[in-house]
Design a protein around this motif. Sequence first.
Motif, PDB file in Angstrom:
ATOM      1  N   UNK A  27       0.848  -1.195   0.000  1.00  0.00           N
ATOM      2  CA  UNK A  27       0.000   0.000   0.000  1.00  0.00           C
ATOM      3  C   UNK A  27       0.881   1.241   0.000  1.00  0.00           C
ATOM      4  N   UNK A  28       0.336   2.289  -0.595  1.00  0.00           N
ATOM      5  CA  UNK A  28       1.033   3.572  -0.646  1.00  0.00           C
ATOM      6  C   UNK A  28       1.233   4.085   0.774  1.00  0.00           C
ATOM      7  N   UNK A  29       2.404   4.655   1.017  1.00  0.00           N
ATOM      8  CA  UNK A  29       2.726   5.145   2.350  1.00  0.00           C
ATOM      9  C   UNK A  29       2.954   6.655   2.360  1.00  0.00           C
ATOM     10  N   UNK A  30       3.821   7.149   1.460  1.00  0.00           N
ATOM     11  CA  UNK A  30       4.153   8.571   1.464  1.00  0.00           C
ATOM     12  C   UNK A  30       4.748   8.986   0.124  1.00  0.00           C
ATOM     13  N   UNK A 100       1.575   4.471 -15.014  1.00  0.00           N
ATOM     14  CA  UNK A 100       0.298   4.384 -15.715  1.00  0.00           C
ATOM     15  C   UNK A 100      -0.729   3.610 -14.883  1.00  0.00           C
ATOM     16  N   UNK A 101      -0.289   2.529 -14.242  1.00  0.00           N
ATOM     17  CA  UNK A 101      -1.190   1.748 -13.398  1.00  0.00           C
ATOM     18  C   UNK A 101      -1.626   2.569 -12.184  1.00  0.00           C
ATOM     19  N   UNK A 102      -0.693   3.329 -11.594  1.00  0.00           N
ATOM     20  CA  UNK A 102      -1.039   4.186 -10.446  1.00  0.00           C
ATOM     21  C   UNK A 102      -2.063   5.235 -10.877  1.00  0.00           C
ATOM     22  N   UNK A 103      -1.875   5.829 -12.056  1.00  0.00           N
ATOM     23  CA  UNK A 103      -2.828   6.825 -12.557  1.00  0.00           C
ATOM     24  C   UNK A 103      -4.188   6.182 -12.826  1.00  0.00           C
ATOM     25  N   UNK A 119      -5.818  14.416  -3.697  1.00  0.00           N
ATOM     26  CA  UNK A 119      -5.049  13.196  -3.430  1.00  0.00           C
ATOM     27  C   UNK A 119      -4.039  12.902  -4.537  1.00  0.00           C
ATOM     28  N   UNK A 120      -4.067  13.663  -5.613  1.00  0.00           N
ATOM     29  CA  UNK A 120      -3.201  13.391  -6.764  1.00  0.00           C
ATOM     30  C   UNK A 120      -1.728  13.393  -6.390  1.00  0.00           C
ATOM     31  N   UNK A 121      -1.376  14.147  -5.356  1.00  0.00           N
ATOM     32  CA  UNK A 121       0.038  14.188  -4.962  1.00  0.00           C
ATOM     33  C   UNK A 121       0.530  12.824  -4.480  1.00  0.00           C
ATOM     34  N   UNK A 126       1.492   5.645  -4.777  1.00  0.00           N
ATOM     35  CA  UNK A 126       0.719   4.548  -5.377  1.00  0.00           C
ATOM     36  C   UNK A 126       1.575   3.806  -6.404  1.00  0.00           C
ATOM     37  N   UNK A 127       2.398   4.546  -7.157  1.00  0.00           N
ATOM     38  CA  UNK A 127       3.311   3.903  -8.113  1.00  0.00           C
ATOM     39  C   UNK A 127       4.315   3.021  -7.369  1.00  0.00           C
ATOM     40  N   UNK A 128       4.770   3.459  -6.203  1.00  0.00           N
ATOM     41  CA  UNK A 128       5.671   2.638  -5.388  1.00  0.00           C
ATOM     42  C   UNK A 128       4.972   1.354  -4.950  1.00  0.00           C
ATOM     43  N   UNK A 129       3.686   1.448  -4.637  1.00  0.00           N
ATOM     44  CA  UNK A 129       2.919   0.250  -4.261  1.00  0.00           C
ATOM     45  C   UNK A 129       2.820  -0.713  -5.443  1.00  0.00           C
ATOM     46  N   UNK A 130       2.614  -0.181  -6.644  1.00  0.00           N
ATOM     47  CA  UNK A 130       2.549  -1.022  -7.849  1.00  0.00           C
ATOM     48  C   UNK A 130       3.896  -1.716  -8.052  1.00  0.00           C
ATOM     49  N   UNK A 131       4.976  -0.977  -7.877  1.00  0.00           N
ATOM     50  CA  UNK A 131       6.329  -1.539  -8.004  1.00  0.00           C
ATOM     51  C   UNK A 131       6.516  -2.681  -7.007  1.00  0.00           C
TER      52      UNK A 131
END
Length: 139
Positions: A27-30, A100-103, A119-121, A126-131
């Motif tokens: 999950x996204x953290x920061x 792209x997946x995070x977007x 929340x866009x920031x 979210x991209x880190x979570x995808x990674x």
Amino acid sequence: MSCLFGFDVGTKVIGVAVGNRLTGTARALAALPVRDGVPDWQALDQLRREWQPDTLVVGLPLDNEGKEQPMTRTARRFAETIGERYGMTAVFTDERMSSQEAARRFAAGRAAGTRKRSDAKSIDAEAAAVILESYLLQA
């Protein structure tokens, strides 16, 4: 330990995610600022103390053919620096399509009413979570 950190390295922001090997989830953290090429080490140090990850996973930006590009060097430098700072070896995973997946996830959240424009920031986190999810699927 089963906690991992994932990083989406950028020149202005570094996305950070936390994951768990047992559940295979992340999950996204920061989304932390980068100023003059230097990440917010104080915030990263605090996150590390709080979560105590045993693995650091850095997204490796490659072009569409899988070749390195200028941002690849930035990610490699970050991995080396954070590894030395925390006495750990950072591992890499291909991050193609993570932004792209995070977007896409963000847009789906907006459509469902669970995300706001402000929340866009957090898209970098979210991209880190995808990674991290990609890494967990391969591990």
